[in-house]
Scaffold this active site. Structure first.
Site, PDB file in Angstrom:
ATOM      1  N   HIS A   1     -13.266  -8.291   6.951  1.00 21.90           N
ATOM      2  CA  HIS A   1     -14.107  -7.434   6.166  1.00 21.90           C
ATOM      3  C   HIS A   1     -13.828  -7.944   4.716  1.00 21.90           C
ATOM      4  O   HIS A   1     -13.095  -8.573   4.330  1.00 21.90           O
ATOM      5  CB  HIS A   1     -13.807  -6.082   6.107  1.00 21.90           C
ATOM      6  CG  HIS A   1     -12.470  -5.514   5.801  1.00 21.90           C
ATOM      7  ND1 HIS A   1     -11.349  -5.504   6.668  1.00 21.90           N
ATOM      8  CD2 HIS A   1     -11.963  -5.531   4.435  1.00 21.90           C
ATOM      9  CE1 HIS A   1     -10.442  -5.175   5.789  1.00 21.90           C
ATOM     10  NE2 HIS A   1     -10.600  -5.029   4.618  1.00 21.90           N
TER      11      HIS A   1
ATOM     12  N   HIS B   1     -13.231 -10.526  -2.635  1.00 27.25           N
ATOM     13  CA  HIS B   1     -12.609 -11.670  -1.876  1.00 27.25           C
ATOM     14  C   HIS B   1     -12.491 -11.055  -0.265  1.00 27.25           C
ATOM     15  O   HIS B   1     -12.674 -10.082   0.175  1.00 27.25           O
ATOM     16  CB  HIS B   1     -11.267 -12.025  -2.427  1.00 27.25           C
ATOM     17  CG  HIS B   1     -10.522 -10.926  -2.301  1.00 27.25           C
ATOM     18  ND1 HIS B   1     -10.066  -9.800  -3.070  1.00 27.25           N
ATOM     19  CD2 HIS B   1      -9.562 -10.210  -0.711  1.00 27.25           C
ATOM     20  CE1 HIS B   1      -9.400  -8.827  -2.617  1.00 27.25           C
ATOM     21  NE2 HIS B   1      -8.770  -9.126  -1.321  1.00 27.25           N
TER      22      HIS B   1
HETATM   23  P1  2AM Z   1      -8.448  -5.725   2.003  1.00 29.09           P
HETATM   24  O1  2AM Z   1      -9.241  -5.178   0.838  1.00 29.09           O
HETATM   25  O2  2AM Z   1      -9.299  -6.818   2.435  1.00 29.09           O
HETATM   26  O3  2AM Z   1      -8.192  -4.540   2.975  1.00 29.09           O
HETATM   27  C1  2AM Z   1      -4.916  -7.736  -1.984  1.00 29.09           C
HETATM   28  O4  2AM Z   1      -4.175  -6.707  -2.414  1.00 29.09           O
HETATM   29  C2  2AM Z   1      -5.492  -7.415  -0.624  1.00 29.09           C
HETATM   30  O5  2AM Z   1      -4.560  -7.530   0.364  1.00 29.09           O
HETATM   31  C3  2AM Z   1      -6.598  -6.367  -0.663  1.00 29.09           C
HETATM   32  O6  2AM Z   1      -7.652  -6.587  -0.727  1.00 29.09           O
HETATM   33  C4  2AM Z   1      -6.339  -5.855   0.758  1.00 29.09           C
HETATM   34  O7  2AM Z   1      -7.272  -6.142   1.629  1.00 29.09           O
HETATM   35  C5  2AM Z   1      -4.957  -6.565   1.205  1.00 29.09           C
HETATM   36  N1  2AM Z   1      -3.732  -5.673   1.161  1.00 29.09           N
HETATM   37  C6  2AM Z   1      -3.151  -4.910   0.050  1.00 29.09           C
HETATM   38  N2  2AM Z   1      -2.212  -4.133   0.414  1.00 29.09           N
HETATM   39  C7  2AM Z   1      -2.130  -4.190   1.798  1.00 29.09           C
HETATM   40  C8  2AM Z   1      -1.165  -3.609   2.829  1.00 29.09           C
HETATM   41  N3  2AM Z   1      -0.248  -2.703   2.308  1.00 29.09           N
HETATM   42  N4  2AM Z   1      -1.249  -4.147   4.090  1.00 29.09           N
HETATM   43  C9  2AM Z   1      -2.463  -4.901   4.403  1.00 29.09           C
HETATM   44  N5  2AM Z   1      -3.262  -5.362   3.465  1.00 29.09           N
HETATM   45  C10 2AM Z   1      -3.016  -5.146   2.175  1.00 29.09           C
END
Ligand code: 2AM
Length: 197
Positions: A130, A44
């Site tokens: 990204h 996603h």
């Molecule tokens: P990313 O992979 O696009 O960086 C679901 O958990 C999504 O939320 C993940 O795919 C991640 O995005 C984002 N995410 C998870 N933990 C996070 C955090 N602590 N801070 C910011 N984004 C987070």
């Protein structure tokens, strides 16, 4: 509950992303690095991470996310494979957005305005850019150079898809990896087409 707003890849973009993951897996420099690859069904583009939210807040958040978005559908393209952070121990492999950044920033601003008042902490102001391919587990700092070189060498031809909806997901963390449950989805396209006095 751990919630986030995301843009779903279409089937063709998902297949292309899986192909990049397959090529990255085969790169000799990455063979001995433990990577937790994002499963195809979990790929996603995170629009906004909303963090931990009390279960009681999920319903108003789902209602807010289910309102049509005031943004026309647009095309996002992914190209360069990259490693984050840019120096030190490598932690995340991703594909960077090469087209559609301005629209993503506007949609992200709408997401912040819409969800922010329902949250106790502000939404990260950085616009998204990204799609995560995989997360490295305890990769040593010393592996950074060769991992970044291998990922830069993947030479990904640009591909994309038409973004036409936003989804609210619950992320459930488990030892075998996260699973994502959709709670709400709403279309893009609720726009004012001409100046209204
Ligand atoms: P990313 O992979 O696009 O960086 C679901 O958990 C999504 O939320 C993940 O795919 C991640 O995005 C984002 N995410 C998870 N933990 C996070 C955090 N602590 N801070 C910011 N984004 C987070």
């Amino acid at each position: 509950m751990r919630l986030f707003l995301a843009l779903d890849l279409d089937a063709a973009a998902r297949a292309r992303t899986v192909e990049v993951q397959r090529r990255a897996r085969r790169a000799p420099a990455l063979r001995d690095v433990a990577v937790r690859w994002v499963r195809p069904e979990n790929l996603h583009l995170t629009l906004a991470f909303l963090g931990e939210v009390d279960a009681g807040r999920a319903a108003p958040m789902a209602r807010a996310a289910a309102e049509p978005w005031r943004h026309a559908p647009f095309r996002v393209e992914l190209a360069t494979a990259d490693v984050a952070p840019p120096s030190g121990a490598p932690r995340t492999l991703w594909l960077s957005v090469s087209a559609g950044r301005a629209q993503l920033a506007r949609l992200h601003a709408e997401a912040r305005a819409r969800m922010g008042p329902l949250l106790s902490a502000p939404v990260d102001p950085r616009p998204p850019g990204h799609v995560t391919l995989g997360r490295l587990r305890r990769a040593p700092r010393s592996s950074g150079g060769r991992v970044r070189e291998a990922v830069a060498g993947l030479a990904v031809p640009a591909f994309g898809w038409r973004v036409d909806s936003v989804a609210l997901y619950e992320s459930r963390l488990a030892p075998g990896g996260a699973s994502y449950r959709p709670l709400a989805r709403a279309p893009l396209g609720c726009v004012i087409l001409d100046a209204v006095p």
